[in-house]
Design an enzyme around this catalytic site. Sequence first.
Site, PDB file in Angstrom:
ATOM      1  N   GLY A 139       0.920  -1.081   0.164  1.00 42.25           N
ATOM      2  CA  GLY A 139       0.121  -0.111  -0.030  1.00 42.25           C
ATOM      3  C   GLY A 139       0.371   1.465  -0.365  1.00 42.25           C
ATOM      4  CG  ASP A 140       3.834   1.301   3.618  1.00 40.70           C
ATOM      5  OD1 ASP A 140       2.521   2.395   3.593  1.00 40.70           O
ATOM      6  OD2 ASP A 140       4.476   1.582   3.404  1.00 40.70           O
ATOM      7  CB  ALA A 141       4.857   0.505  -2.621  1.00 38.48           C
TER       8      ALA A 141
END
Length: 345
Positions: A299-301
């Site tokens: 999700g961060d990426a």
Amino acid sequence: MTSSNNYDGILLGMGNPLLDISAVVDEDFLTKYDIKLNNAILAEEKHLPMYDEMSSKFNVEYIAGGATQNSIKVAQWMLQIPGATSYMGSIGKDKYGEAMKKDATAAGVNVHYYEDESAPTGTCGVCVVGGERSLIANLSAANCYKVEHLKKPENWALVEKAKFYYIAGFFLTVSTESIQLVSEHAAANNKVFTMNLSAPFICEFFKDAQEKFLPYMDFVFGNETEARTFSKVHGWETEDVEQIAIKISQLPKATGTYKRTTVITQGADPVVVAQDGKVTKYPVILLPKEKLVDTNGAGDAFVGGFMSQLVKEKSIEECVKAGCYASNVVIQRSGCTYPEKPDFN
């Protein structure tokens, strides 16, 4: 094409820098520490022994992490323009803190950490079973960020220079005063302010803080579980992610400069984007199960990839495409890591 010096410090992130202590564990370990997969929580007393147990029992990797820092590093990697991104958060004066500084600087991010004298650098236990991850964060020094650090001229200069801001919801537990200064600056100067729902517990237990800053959010990111928790907490009585995304996008805004866009990822299912009362769905790049290493940082990426194109003023479709590309790369590796150069065009 804008010259690269126009991108200097264009994107600023603020959050909790944590060192990921990542290992493939077993079901017994999850049960022992009452850990659910695909969740993110703050460590309680009962979790504290798990970090040592992980290192003694399993094959552990230490990876610089923390949700916002991951996204900023990925955006920096996708942009390939030195110094395009900046980041602030709090670390301890210890070897983990030094390692983190080295890692983020090598990634090309301009980091201005607050260094706490008393607390150790925060850690995050990443427990992986069958490629799915669960996060247990022991914030320590990350919890000690002070708004005074943000107000120092050399740090506030990063705020002034940036045109886009990203703060994960996790920072709501640490320094709402800092978020307030940045979100108000963004609103007053027609800049783009973005946040992430980040975890079910943020939507449930930090609802008031989250609601306070929602009017400032031009983009709201999240995944399907967080979106459904948000809906439940707000008494919307719907589990339909598309409906929830629309409702979030239509909540009141502090300024009319930008309409709010909601971007919800759903693992292997299409990304849901709501703006102007309409939903568009974008398919993700499917990955055969045997190529999945772990979903830590996926999700961060996605956010990092998305923001890398948003700062270039690309279309939402391009932003989503870049987000999907970046998360596809990261889930084929351990933690939020990536090869030397992106292969995205």
